[in-house]
Design a protein around this motif. Structure first.
Motif, short mmCIF file in Angstrom:
data_model
loop_
_atom_site.label_atom_id
_atom_site.label_comp_id
_atom_site.label_asym_id
_atom_site.label_seq_id
_atom_site.Cartn_x
_atom_site.Cartn_y
_atom_site.Cartn_z
N UNK A 1 6.30 -3.90 -5.88
CA UNK A 1 5.85 -3.58 -4.53
C UNK A 1 6.85 -2.83 -3.68
N UNK B 1 2.31 -0.06 -11.06
CA UNK B 1 2.24 0.28 -9.64
C UNK B 1 3.56 -0.08 -8.99
N UNK C 1 3.37 0.08 -5.57
CA UNK C 1 2.84 -0.24 -4.24
C UNK C 1 2.00 -1.52 -4.29
N UNK C 2 2.27 -2.37 -5.26
CA UNK C 2 1.59 -3.66 -5.33
C UNK C 2 2.37 -4.61 -4.42
N UNK C 3 2.08 -4.52 -3.15
CA UNK C 3 2.91 -5.18 -2.13
C UNK C 3 3.06 -6.67 -2.41
N UNK D 1 6.08 0.30 -1.33
CA UNK D 1 4.87 0.22 -0.52
C UNK D 1 4.98 1.03 0.77
#
Lengths: 387, 387, 387, 387
Positions: free
Chosen positions: D170, D255, D257-259, D173
């Motif tokens: 993440x 990913x 941006x997988x917060x 993000x």
């Protein structure tokens, strides 16, 4: 049998917790219907509660004596089969005795009575009447608890050496009984709850589970009960060293001031060859640990070939469709109902049907409360478990 | 400081377990180099082990006295800074005393000595010489243990009420000491291990961890030690009820016959406002439970903004890159090394550097062993914790 | 309303799986009673099943048409309120249409029909009759799924970027349809199941859940369906890349040959500020992950103050008393029943009551099946989702 | 061999992340010592870093060419054995080629080079020189990854049908590359990172792991890469459908941006008879799932009898003493060092020693990056994996 069993209920009005649970559990399998109730001593609550449960007007009562009197006089095609008692602890004994006297089978919420002596009288009454009593020690209704018991019983683990059982809750971390929490108020009140708080409420569950799975009985114990929240009248925490009659040593820990815990009953049992671990928070899993091979994850599920028949009998869904607390509770009712059906039909019940907690569990539970309170007050290390 | 610290090792030959762990831990951060060793009293093993560790031939010894004599005479640019002692328990005291006398700092594997009395003498020697001693109670080296301690200390949980610590292992479920297991043989032998088996070996870790995190000291205890495997000479199992000086109640459970368990040290601490749960099997996670909001999962990781500085100081990798037992062990060595560097450089060490177990932990550990053995033999419920 | 709702059932005889689940779910809350059934086309099974469910003899049928005809003619105080259809997929449409024509509300097991065209006709019929249809997409009945949806809706996670949903099962790892497994036989048969196997059976659940929680609709997709077991007629495995109308990208994975998996539906959703993770195997937990603070463990439980009202409305027990699959299923029935009660009483239903899957979900499900089959056969990367 | 191997390092100054990791990993087993470094092109950082690592003044360099020139001229008893290159991606190729030309073995951080073409040239150089190259794909260094590979290889799971691999992080993000985050800045910059961001950085790890465990090679793929954060120059997210040369179908999801995710690499592999699940967050556990019996929990641990020899070879501690990321990394170095030792000693290395990622893994990684970028830009569903 060509009809549902008819249930009457004492206690369990709209504002109560455990009465609703009993109804959900009794409803689930379609074997039982609620037909009468003395749901509250408050007439308005009794009335409202009865109506919302679709009871007929003339079978809504405000006191249990009237209910038992009148219902005992119903004709055969309306007559109740059993009475469920979900009042606070101090009000279990009298209605249970009267229900048995009137010829009804009985379901009682645990602890069975207010004192050990009452429990003994109740046992005598059950034996004298030949009726059936279910004590709702919920946690032994879980399929994986059945599985654990079966694996101990069939010797898979070898001789059992250790039993660790724990039951942390956090909901009494504050003095909630003075802040309008009705559950907290009666459960911490010696006049309504009995001589122990935490150990009467949840310690007994842990002890019952430990004996159920291990197949051994507590023989002596060493207890340290505490009141952690200032101003409280009964223990809210404690721990007990245990010695079992089959040679196992154990520890039982229970607390209602374990802040942040919900209802985290957990048990571990170790034998010569392996161990078991079961936690109520994830009840469909039983960890089976071995000395010489990898730990196995046993899972609940109808049709799961590696489960014992007692476990399978108490599953409704295939593996991976989680069953929970209400299903465990419903298993008690279902097995009780199957037993009553067999009685009514005049046939022997199956073994699985007979597998539910009864008056003997109630007596051991009351004795456990007595013993831990006695031990906690003693300077001696060990107190013998006596009934 | 412009060089690595120089380490000598006593014990820890090829066939030993914990010596290799010490070397891995000492190597990791590049602050220390092994320069001499009396790794075994068996000359062949000593030689082989020393060579495989790339020691110079003339710094490979077969007895610790010769090593300490000769190494004390090395010139400044070769002189050892400290001696690590990883022999069985009965052989800690003498080399530790001699090393201090020769002016070396000391690392000792736990338990610190064979008896409490020896531990006290060692403490006097440490104080007299002004040297530094590291006792390798590994588990307090984990970053999330540091975090737990910090959260208790800064009051996040309120007053601490409960401490539950458990340490189940299963590796002594059989009489392995008679089946050629060398580890089992010395650890279950009162002549080499001391007056307690399980509680000397792992019970002390649990007690140390409980005091470290809770910030409270054990004040009295009630112990039940067992020998579960027939023929064994020392306890392999037990449980202890605890009362702490800060008002907390607790339970300590340790077993080496929990069949199927590896090394499952776990601690839970509850205060008025919340609780903490940490398990060595997943050491990078600390569960932080709250009365009034969801449980939080704190995670180890350098640069993790919500961690305490003591936790951060003991992380090497960012979150999600798991650090384990060897890193925890290396934290002890690193903090010890930073402290020695500061001493050598004549500057004050940082707080983080000073955070490692020392001779006082060793004395409490030895006293704990004495107390549990005494309590277990007693009919009295409570035994006062005295040093 | 002063009575239970009356249910009739089509399909669901003794040998079926899902019929029993529907009955358990309908029973649980005491709002519904089963009064008639065409439970099997096999007269013996129909009869046996009806009796074991305590149906009156003259309300046990062997074909649904007769049942719907006769039951439509019952007087008001006996008349069924709704019909539950639990036959295989190919036999949903006809009884559903007829039931609506006869004025009964309808519950249909998913997928709603055999083809998308039938689903559209059914929708027209629902709208024309003004009756209510419940489609039993069970998984959206879980309280923590409601919680997840609410947290996305109220913006707690920011704009949603990612949706990963997976549904592995292992029960079709062998060619069980040729080995006497009746469930396997019809579910892998295009004539009874439809144009997709795995994706009709469980892929649709995953898609429904993804749209329900994310609040976004699938806009285009790229599917790769497989037949992994030689000799099988329909897909038993696959994966789909997804693009949603709100800008999220996603992946949907479903398999019935993931050997060793039970029913492991799981979803993860990530937004700008945080993410959610929910798994059906432990349905009472929702992990809430944040960019800048520790992950939180949200837990189901009546009275849990940090839950959304939609989640709370769908809990029966306090935190720590696990509810499972049957309770999630019962939530669909309860909300449907509360909606019918409100209709009958002429009052507006509460928002919570209205929260159950309906004919529109059914249409999207049928379209999803069409689209993945079309995409899987295409050489083009993207297939537009069209209804 | 009677000495440690001598390492030189290019890149990895004080402010860098991965250089420190390489040193920790190289230190751990006491087989390697750092002797020279061109740690930074910033002279001050280079100097500071070198001193803090106790390098001799004349072996601290500020450019790699000077270092390689001068170090190549050292006498045999000081000569470096190998060079570790931990610069950003664009600066791997030139020093690697030069190091090989000067006769040094090489360790390179992944991805191996900036372009596939460079990787091919490097391979030719390795083959021509007969030197050894280690590519630090860390995750294949975990013992339970070795175990997984072995179980697939020996047929325990039957033919492999499914591979699901995922790698959510993440930390990107937000548009951190514009907010002073140096790591983010170069990793999202096509001039320093290469033609892919997320898939070059972590997607390649996932692909490498999938091929390593499954024993199958990716044959064709269908990629959907995304830039989720506005203003970013390279992909920060994506998913790929996979077909393997052995018949398996798969999905790879990665990913950044997988917060709320840390570094959650996870893989699942399913065959005809069972499945495997391994997650980097709890790396010492391998779940082994079976069609017809309970899931087993395999655990890392030296001396664990049910582990494959490749797994055991890569464990340092007994079960229950968790090893982590640094140990996995150290396994690469240790196996590389054992291989070099064997070469130097003129003996054949053991199989276990040879088990580390090499230039061929690097070429497949670069090709994977090329293929996913190509596929993502294509309207065709499938792109053939070609090198």
């Amino acid at each position: 049998m060509n009809r549902k069993l008819r249930m009457g209920m004492i206690g369990g009005g709209k504002d109560a917790f455990i009465g609703a649970i009993h109804r959900l559990a009794a409803n689930m399998d379609g074997l039982i219907e609620l037909k009468a109730g003395a749901l509250s001593i408050n007439p308005e609550i009794a009335q409202d509660s009865g109506r919302s449960l679709f009871l007929e007007e003339d079978r809504i009562y405000t006191d249990f004596k009237t209910m038992l009197e009148k219902e005992a006089a119903q004709p055969a095609d309306k007559r109740l089969d059993f009475i469920t008692i979900v009042t606070p602890n101090f009000a279990h004994f009298e209605p249970a005795m009267m229900a048995l006297d009137k010829g009804f089978h009985v379901v009682v919420e645990k602890p069975i009575t207010f004192t050990l002596d009452e429990a003994k009288q109740l046992k005598a009454k059950v034996e004298q009447t030949g009726l059936t009593l279910l004590l709702t020690h919920t946690y032994t209704g879980y399929p994986m608890v059945k599985q654990a018991r079966a694996m101990v019983k069939n010797g898979a683990l070898g001789k059992i050496r250790k039993v660790w059982v724990e039951y942390p809750q956090g909901w009494l971390s504050k003095l909630s009984e003075r802040e309008g929490n009705a559950q907290a108020a009666w459960r911490t009140d010696p006049k309504r709850s009995g001589k122990s708080g935490c150990f009467g409420d949840i310690g007994t569950h842990a002890a019952n589970l430990a004996e159920y799975i291990s197949g051994q009985k507590i023989d002596k114990l060493c207890a340290d009960l505490n009141i952690m929240v200032e101003g409280r009248m009964l223990d809210d925490d404690g721990a007990v060293l245990l010695r079992f009659d089959g040679g196992a040593a154990g520890v039982l820990m229970a607390s209602q001031v374990a802040a942040g815990e919900e209802n985290a009953l957990k048990i571990r049992v170790y034998g010569e060859k392996g161990g078991l671990e079961w936690a109520q928070h994830e009840p469909n899993t039983l960890l089976v640990k071995w000395l010489d091979k990898p730990t196995e994850i046993y899972r609940a599920g109808a049709g799961n070939p590696h489960l014992d028949s007692f476990a399978t009998h108490n599953c409704r869904t295939p593996g991976g469709h989680p069953e929970g607390y209400l299903e465990a509770f419903a298993n008690l009712y279902r097995n009780f109902a199957l037993t009553l059906q067999a009685k009514i039909d005049g046939v022997p019940p199956t073994m699985g049907a007979l597998d539910f907690p009864s008056v003997d569990d109630g007596i051991r539970g009351m004795a456990f409360i007595d013993m831990v309170v006695k031990s906690s007050a003693s300077q001696e290390k060990w107190t013998k478990f006596e009934i």
